[in-house]
Design an enzyme around this catalytic site. Structure first.
Site, PDB file in Angstrom:
ATOM      1  N   GLU A 186       0.807  -0.513  -4.840  1.00  0.00           N
ATOM      2  CA  GLU A 186      -0.324   0.381  -5.082  1.00  0.00           C
ATOM      3  C   GLU A 186       0.159   1.796  -4.868  1.00  0.00           C
ATOM      4  O   GLU A 186       0.947   2.058  -3.946  1.00  0.00           O
ATOM      5  CB  GLU A 186      -1.475   0.040  -4.128  1.00  0.00           C
ATOM      6  CG  GLU A 186      -2.735   0.855  -4.296  1.00  0.00           C
ATOM      7  CD  GLU A 186      -2.774   2.137  -3.446  1.00  0.00           C
ATOM      8  OE1 GLU A 186      -3.706   2.934  -3.641  1.00  0.00           O
ATOM      9  OE2 GLU A 186      -1.865   2.323  -2.592  1.00  0.00           O
TER      10      GLU A 186
ATOM     11  N   ASP B 298      -0.920   6.307  -5.783  1.00  0.00           N
ATOM     12  CA  ASP B 298      -1.964   7.277  -6.111  1.00  0.00           C
ATOM     13  C   ASP B 298      -1.386   8.356  -7.020  1.00  0.00           C
ATOM     14  O   ASP B 298      -0.225   8.753  -6.849  1.00  0.00           O
ATOM     15  CB  ASP B 298      -2.485   7.957  -4.833  1.00  0.00           C
ATOM     16  CG  ASP B 298      -2.808   6.951  -3.744  1.00  0.00           C
ATOM     17  OD1 ASP B 298      -3.919   6.421  -3.760  1.00  0.00           O
ATOM     18  OD2 ASP B 298      -1.932   6.701  -2.875  1.00  0.00           O
TER      19      ASP B 298
ATOM     20  N   ASP C 274      -0.100  -1.983   4.429  1.00  0.00           N
ATOM     21  CA  ASP C 274       1.039  -1.125   4.746  1.00  0.00           C
ATOM     22  C   ASP C 274       2.262  -1.955   5.124  1.00  0.00           C
ATOM     23  O   ASP C 274       3.390  -1.466   5.064  1.00  0.00           O
ATOM     24  CB  ASP C 274       0.714  -0.218   5.929  1.00  0.00           C
ATOM     25  CG  ASP C 274      -0.429   0.754   5.631  1.00  0.00           C
ATOM     26  OD1 ASP C 274      -0.636   1.074   4.450  1.00  0.00           O
ATOM     27  OD2 ASP C 274      -1.094   1.182   6.598  1.00  0.00           O
TER      28      ASP C 274
ATOM     29  N   GLU D 187      -3.871   4.107  -8.708  1.00  0.00           N
ATOM     30  CA  GLU D 187      -5.174   4.669  -8.344  1.00  0.00           C
ATOM     31  C   GLU D 187      -5.288   6.084  -8.903  1.00  0.00           C
ATOM     32  O   GLU D 187      -4.456   6.947  -8.611  1.00  0.00           O
ATOM     33  CB  GLU D 187      -5.386   4.706  -6.834  1.00  0.00           C
ATOM     34  CG  GLU D 187      -6.764   5.284  -6.512  1.00  0.00           C
ATOM     35  CD  GLU D 187      -7.072   5.440  -5.033  1.00  0.00           C
ATOM     36  OE1 GLU D 187      -7.983   6.225  -4.699  1.00  0.00           O
ATOM     37  OE2 GLU D 187      -6.401   4.777  -4.209  1.00  0.00           O
TER      38      GLU D 187
ATOM     39  N   LYS E 258      -6.457   9.152  -8.353  1.00  0.00           N
ATOM     40  CA  LYS E 258      -6.948   9.892  -7.185  1.00  0.00           C
ATOM     41  C   LYS E 258      -7.467  11.270  -7.603  1.00  0.00           C
ATOM     42  O   LYS E 258      -8.574  11.669  -7.236  1.00  0.00           O
ATOM     43  CB  LYS E 258      -5.815  10.031  -6.165  1.00  0.00           C
ATOM     44  CG  LYS E 258      -6.176  10.778  -4.891  1.00  0.00           C
ATOM     45  CD  LYS E 258      -7.182  10.034  -4.051  1.00  0.00           C
ATOM     46  CE  LYS E 258      -6.569   8.784  -3.430  1.00  0.00           C
ATOM     47  NZ  LYS E 258      -7.532   8.144  -2.474  1.00  0.00           N
TER      48      LYS E 258
ATOM     49  N   HIS F 102       0.834  -1.206   0.000  1.00  0.00           N
ATOM     50  CA  HIS F 102       0.000   0.000   0.000  1.00  0.00           C
ATOM     51  C   HIS F 102       0.867   1.254   0.000  1.00  0.00           C
ATOM     52  O   HIS F 102       1.631   1.494   0.938  1.00  0.00           O
ATOM     53  CB  HIS F 102      -0.893  -0.017   1.239  1.00  0.00           C
ATOM     54  CG  HIS F 102      -1.898   1.089   1.280  1.00  0.00           C
ATOM     55  ND1 HIS F 102      -2.064   1.894   2.385  1.00  0.00           N
ATOM     56  CD2 HIS F 102      -2.799   1.515   0.357  1.00  0.00           C
ATOM     57  CE1 HIS F 102      -3.027   2.765   2.145  1.00  0.00           C
ATOM     58  NE2 HIS F 102      -3.491   2.563   0.919  1.00  0.00           N
ATOM     59  N   ARG F 103       0.776   2.028  -1.082  1.00  0.00           N
ATOM     60  CA  ARG F 103       1.616   3.227  -1.268  1.00  0.00           C
ATOM     61  C   ARG F 103       3.095   2.872  -1.112  1.00  0.00           C
ATOM     62  O   ARG F 103       3.905   3.651  -0.598  1.00  0.00           O
ATOM     63  CB  ARG F 103       1.208   4.341  -0.312  1.00  0.00           C
ATOM     64  CG  ARG F 103      -0.282   4.686  -0.372  1.00  0.00           C
ATOM     65  CD  ARG F 103      -0.682   5.773   0.606  1.00  0.00           C
ATOM     66  NE  ARG F 103      -2.128   5.736   0.848  1.00  0.00           N
ATOM     67  CZ  ARG F 103      -2.767   6.420   1.795  1.00  0.00           C
ATOM     68  NH1 ARG F 103      -2.083   7.239   2.575  1.00  0.00           N
ATOM     69  NH2 ARG F 103      -4.065   6.309   1.964  1.00  0.00           N
TER      70      ARG F 103
ATOM     71  N   HIS G  28      -0.783  10.938  -2.438  1.00  0.00           N
ATOM     72  CA  HIS G  28      -2.133  10.513  -2.047  1.00  0.00           C
ATOM     73  C   HIS G  28      -3.105  11.668  -1.864  1.00  0.00           C
ATOM     74  O   HIS G  28      -4.183  11.692  -2.454  1.00  0.00           O
ATOM     75  CB  HIS G  28      -2.085   9.696  -0.750  1.00  0.00           C
ATOM     76  CG  HIS G  28      -3.437   9.287  -0.265  1.00  0.00           C
ATOM     77  ND1 HIS G  28      -4.177  10.065   0.612  1.00  0.00           N
ATOM     78  CD2 HIS G  28      -4.208   8.218  -0.564  1.00  0.00           C
ATOM     79  CE1 HIS G  28      -5.341   9.473   0.843  1.00  0.00           C
ATOM     80  NE2 HIS G  28      -5.389   8.351   0.139  1.00  0.00           N
TER      81      HIS G  28
END
Length: 226
Positions: free
Chosen positions: A34, A36, A221, A101, A103, A7-8, A49
């Site tokens: 992943e 954004d 995370d 993503e 965003k 995640h990120r 993000h």
């Protein structure tokens, strides 16, 4: 096989959406990262993000109002640069898959262009990418731009809503928040032919429970916990 998705990057260990965080995720053996994206004032897609700069940087204001040179003067968590999507894709270099993503607004066209550029110039495959979003207008634009790009529907509302949107946009992947999942709705989604990648699952007990429900990927995370 269950996909381990950072995640990120690996934001439990290194500041989110930075090259260092993506490297940490790769070092932890992720199948995908992943991230954004927003479109900045000079037109580039930047990996960030929030819609505003204050939480993660020494800047103030909305990210779309800043040019790339202005954003490059800022620091994330006092030490890291804000990367562009192009920089991240060149950095990752197919070491793992990438979930982009959408965003910010007006991000679909630029993301589509970069994906196709990676496929044409750097030997990426279409299957190396997933494009996800909560925003119906960006999802719709992506479908019109290139329906071959794998699309995922993000939701914090319900698994049923994600499946409705997926049917609307011809997507086969849904990304529901893990709190929405039950054994029953996971089974229903799988019967209907949808892949499920769920977010953001950090607690070991939650991870183990959700694994039993047959999801295809877990976004965390702490991807080494998966």
């Amino acid at each position: 096989m269950l996909q381990k998705i950072g995640h990120r990057g690996a934001q439990g260990y290194v500041a989110e959406n930075t090259l260092a965080s993506f490297q940490k995720a790769i070092d932890l053996g992720v199948d995908a990262i992943e991230l954004d994206v927003h479109c900045c004032a000079s037109g580039e897609l930047v990996v960030f993000h929030d819609f505003t700069l204050g939480r993660m940087t020494d800047g103030v204001g909305e990210i779309h109002n800043f040019t790339l040179p202005e954003l490059k003067e800022l620091k994330v968590a006092n030490q890291y640069d804000i990367p562009t999507l192009e920089e991240v894709l060149l950095f990752v270099d197919r070491k793992c898959k990438v979930n982009i993503e959408l965003k910010g607004h007006n991000t679909a066209k630029a993301a589509c262009d970069l994906i196709l550029q990676c496929i044409e110039d750097h030997n990426w495959l279409m299957s190396d990418f997933i494009v996800s979003s909560f925003q119906s207008d960006e999802l719709e634009k992506m479908v019109h731009l290139n329906p071959q790009i794998p699309l995922a529907i993000l939701t914090q509302a319900s698994v049923e809503q994600a499946m409705e949107w997926a049917k609307r946009f011809g997507a086969t992947i849904i990304h529901p928040h893990f709190s929405l999942l039950t054994e029953e709705n996971c089974k229903m989604a799988k019967v209907l032919g949808f892949q499920i990648n769920t977010w953001t699952v950090n607690d070991l007990s939650d991870i183990e429970r959700i694994k039993k429900w047959g999801v295809d990927g877990i976004i965390s995370d702490y991807p080494d916990r998966i």
